[in-house]
Design a protein around this motif. Structure first.
Motif, mmCIF file in Angstrom:
data_model
loop_
_atom_site.group_PDB
_atom_site.id
_atom_site.type_symbol
_atom_site.label_atom_id
_atom_site.label_comp_id
_atom_site.label_asym_id
_atom_site.label_seq_id
_atom_site.Cartn_x
_atom_site.Cartn_y
_atom_site.Cartn_z
ATOM 1 N N GLU A 163 0.824 -1.213 0.000
ATOM 2 C CA GLU A 163 0.000 0.000 0.000
ATOM 3 C C GLU A 163 0.858 1.263 0.000
ATOM 4 O OE1 GLU A 163 -3.288 -0.119 -0.395
ATOM 5 O OE2 GLU A 163 -3.014 -2.287 -0.533
ATOM 6 N N SER A 217 3.489 1.896 -1.670
ATOM 7 C CA SER A 217 4.029 2.240 -2.993
ATOM 8 C C SER A 217 2.947 2.410 -4.056
ATOM 9 C CB SER A 217 5.031 1.169 -3.454
ATOM 10 O OG SER A 217 4.394 -0.085 -3.596
ATOM 11 N N ARG A 218 1.689 2.158 -3.703
ATOM 12 C CA ARG A 218 0.634 2.234 -4.726
ATOM 13 C C ARG A 218 0.431 3.647 -5.250
ATOM 14 N NH1 ARG A 218 -4.708 -1.066 -3.407
ATOM 15 N NH2 ARG A 218 -5.109 -0.323 -5.537
ATOM 16 N N GLY A 219 0.732 4.634 -4.432
ATOM 17 C CA GLY A 219 0.578 6.020 -4.871
ATOM 18 C C GLY A 219 1.853 6.632 -5.402
ATOM 19 N N THR A 259 8.410 5.588 -9.822
ATOM 20 C CA THR A 259 8.286 4.131 -9.886
ATOM 21 C C THR A 259 9.293 3.539 -10.857
ATOM 22 O OG1 THR A 259 5.937 4.146 -9.306
ATOM 23 C CG2 THR A 259 6.744 2.245 -10.547
ATOM 24 N N ASP A 265 -4.489 0.631 -13.890
ATOM 25 C CA ASP A 265 -4.347 1.738 -12.952
ATOM 26 C C ASP A 265 -2.933 1.760 -12.395
ATOM 27 O OD1 ASP A 265 -5.722 3.825 -11.124
ATOM 28 O OD2 ASP A 265 -4.701 2.469 -9.719
ATOM 29 N N GLY A 302 -1.928 2.304 -9.590
ATOM 30 C CA GLY A 302 -1.845 1.695 -8.265
ATOM 31 C C GLY A 302 -2.167 0.216 -8.265
ATOM 32 N N ARG A 334 2.256 -3.652 -8.416
ATOM 33 C CA ARG A 334 3.024 -3.096 -7.301
ATOM 34 C C ARG A 334 3.638 -4.189 -6.435
ATOM 35 N NH1 ARG A 334 4.529 2.163 -8.046
ATOM 36 N NH2 ARG A 334 2.853 3.263 -9.117
#
Length: 649
Positions: free
Chosen positions: A154, A156-158, A164, A212, A214, A219
């Motif tokens: 969670e 790194s999802r944003g 990235t 997406d 995210g 991820r």
């Protein structure tokens, strides 16, 4: 044989989604109660979340972590650590925050709990890089290695796509250089290739317009790949790429992970002539032909930076950078020269695509992609899956082996000849599948997943549909010469209950190793038949002792065996196919214990549990026959599984 030495570095790894909430538990597990929380200026939100999760265990907070771990920032954080009387460090962020935590740990002996938000991988290494007066140095010590790393997908999802990509390339660089490190070892090799696969897969998935940014699956791949890459970095030494990036970052203040991203394909291209096997392995992990080009192309497709120029490095600084990077010796598979490194840096500065291997095959990935895309509209999803997986493997086989037109034509002719030999009584394609072991692979995937049942075996090319219906006690040899064989078998289910009225097809070779379909002078089916078990699940019949025999070797399959120095012989066996209502079909063979070729069966069909005693006997048989001389007796219990689901047509 590869000689190697491996030293493991143990850190506790907590991996998953939502694992940030375990940070208090992990600090307490280490026996601490006053944590200094470290974060960066842009990570206040993550810092707040970790501080909330720590609760009363958070003794203080420092949000000043910056890139390249300058010693003056470390002094500021150390003052805060001492002021709040901290007994451990908790860091949330990327490589900068992790670097600061390590710098504090090596000065204070404090334990560390790291929550990475990027894919740097340094959190699982005992290596610390620091910058002092514009010069970056590294050191390694067990005291630097964090005690616990909490990977929370969670966090790194944003992460912005730009960060990235470059962060993932920072991790990929660790894996790439681990593969040609002088102290490489088989374990690290496997971790490195798996890391490269996962990082590339994650980036490709995120690059798809329909996905997406995210996406948790992508991820998770990236975070998992980063952990593996960091583990490689901790286990073996790094080479040219890392030296260049440390030089460019520490001396010219270039951003850390973008520099890794830009330099990596060019460092690989520089080392490629000295590491062709490694580059082939990396290309395989990337489903590509040329590894440096594939790494560059993936960077471009992912929207990452491709030149040192766009990172702010002036062209007139390239010569100085090359001087610094070659000032002291370090391990690298290809000799490092100032002129060679300056050429590398100029290519990286301009952002040119690395040249492929001069004598290597062209990049045909575009063609493979085009063929795979042609199956996009396939309505049957299983068919689509099989074809879109098969095509890249076939193309890769052709490219990896630099297949010639003459070899391709020979293969086409080989298959054509195999087709011409196929008939109702001979199946050359089945024979080809058998001798390549494919039949046994599919058989075991399909039929050998239950330890409670009798192992299956290949069908073989001599089964004929619709064998004659025979009564129990029949002699299926019809008085052909050979050692008489009395067969007495039971068919039970997995609970040990008899299976009545099971349909059992049997077939075998004669004493000379021939099946009836190979003997045109025989009238009608011989040494084959269809029988049924009685109410007790029992089946009895007579035959002759089967003999080892050669598979047909007068066709293309035989030519292949001769060309490869393989013999065509099968170990002696008796075929069974058992069908019973409510049960899964069993196709198997029973092999004569002590027979020839049990350890080199031409179609790889022998399994230990199917090697059975065909016991020598003399005198009266169980059904009252008087036989002069020796006869054999086979007793065996088959166990078949119930049908658990209906396979759709």
């Amino acid at each position: 044989m590869q000689n190697f030495t491996y030293t493991g570095h143990s850190a506790r790894i907590v991996f998953g989604s939502g694992t940030l909430q375990q940070v208090r538990e992990e600090v307490e597990r280490l026996g601490h109660g006053r944590a200094l929380l470290l974060a960066g200026p842009d990570l206040a939100d993550f810092g707040d979340r970790v501080e909330e999760a720590l609760g009363a265990l958070c003794a203080g907070r420092f949000d000043g972590a910056v890139m390249h771990t300058p010693v003056e920032v470390t002094r500021e954080a150390l003052a805060v650590f001492e002021k709040v009387d901290a007994d451990c460090v908790v860091a949330v962020g990327g490589g900068s925050t992790t670097g600061l935590a390590k710098a504090l740990a090596v000065r204070t002996g404090a334990d560390q709990v790291i929550l990475p938000t990027t894919y740097a991988g340094s959190e699982v290494t005992p290596v610390l890089g620091e910058t002092d007066a514009g010069v970056k140095t590294t050191r390694s010590s067990p005291d630097i290695l964090p005690e616990t790393v909490i990977y929370d997908v969670e966090l790194s999802r944003g992460l912005p796509m730009s960060v990235t990509v470059t962060s993932a390339y920072n991790a990929m660089a660790h894996a790439v250089e681990a593969l040609y490190a002088p102290d490489r070892n088989p374990l690290v090799d496997r971790l490195a290739l798996d890391s490269i696969r996962r990082l590339a897969r994650g980036l490709r998935r995120l690059s798809e317009s329909s996905i997406d940014a995210g996406d948790p699956e992508a991820r998770a791949d990236l975070l998992h790949g980063a952990w593996l890459a960091g583990t490689c970095l901790a286990a073996v030494g790094m080479g040219l790429h890392h030296k260049l990036c440390h030089t460019l970052g520490g001396s010219f203040d270039l951003p850390h992970s973008p520099t890794h991203a830009v330099v990596l394909p060019h460092a690989m291209a520089y080392n490629a002539p000295a590491t062709p096997d490694v580059m082939r392995e990396i290309a395989g992990a990337l489903d590509a032909v040329d590894a440096p080009q594939a790494v560059f192309d993936l960077l471009t497709a992912s929207g990452g930076p491709t030149s040192l120029r766009e990172l702010g490095l002036a062209e007139d600084r390239l010569q100085r950078a090359a001087e610094l990077a070659t000032a002291s010796p370090y391990p690298n598979p290809r000799p490092v020269t100032q002129d060679g490194i300056e050429v590398l840096l100029r290519d990286a500065w301009a952002g040119v695509r690395p040249a492929g291997t001069a004598d290597g095959p062209p990049d045909l990935s575009w063609l493979t992609a085009e063929v795979v895309a042609s199956f996009d509209g396939t309505p049957n999803q299983r068919l689509k899956q099989l074809l879109t997986d098969l095509v890249p493997r076939l193309h890769a086989f052709a490219v990896d082996n630099d297949l010639t037109q003459q070899e391709w034509q020979y293969a086409i002719d080989f298959l054509t000849r195999a087709g011409h030999l196929c008939s109702d009584t001979r199946q050359e394609f089945v024979l080809l599948s058998d001798t390549l072991g494919v039949s046994s692979v599919v058989d075991m995937l399909t039929n050998s997943r239950s330890p409670q049942t009798t192992p299956s075996a290949v069908l073989g090319p001599f089964y004929v549909e619709g064998p004659p219906e025979l009564e129990q006690g029949t002699d299926i040899s019809q008085d052909l010469p050979g050692t008489p064989l009395y067969v007495d078998v039971d068919v039970l289910d997995t609970q040990g209950q008899p299976v009545a009225n099971a349909v059992v097809d049997v077939w075998q070779s004669n004493e000379d190793g021939y099946y009836d379909v190979q003997l045109p002078d025989l009238e009608g089916p011989v040494l084959r038949g269809r029988l049924r078990t009685d109410t007790d699940g029992r089946l009895r019949f007579w035959s002759v002792l089967p003999c080892d025999y050669p598979i047909p070797d007068d066709g293309p399959v035989g030519d292949m065996l001769k060309a490869t120095g393989r013999h065509p012989y099968r170990a002696p066996h008796l075929h069974f196919m058992i069908n019973a209502e409510g049960h899964q079909r069993l196709i198997t063979q029973l092999f004569v214990s002590g027979g020839k070729y049990l350890d080199s069966d031409a179609v790889f069909g022998v399994k230990d549990d199917l090697i059975v005693e065909f016991v020598p006997r003399t005198g009266t048989t169980p059904d009252g026959r008087e036989i002069n001389g020796e006869w054999r007796e086979l007793r065996f219990t088959f166990r078949i599984a119930p049908v658990t689901h209906q396979t759709p047509e």
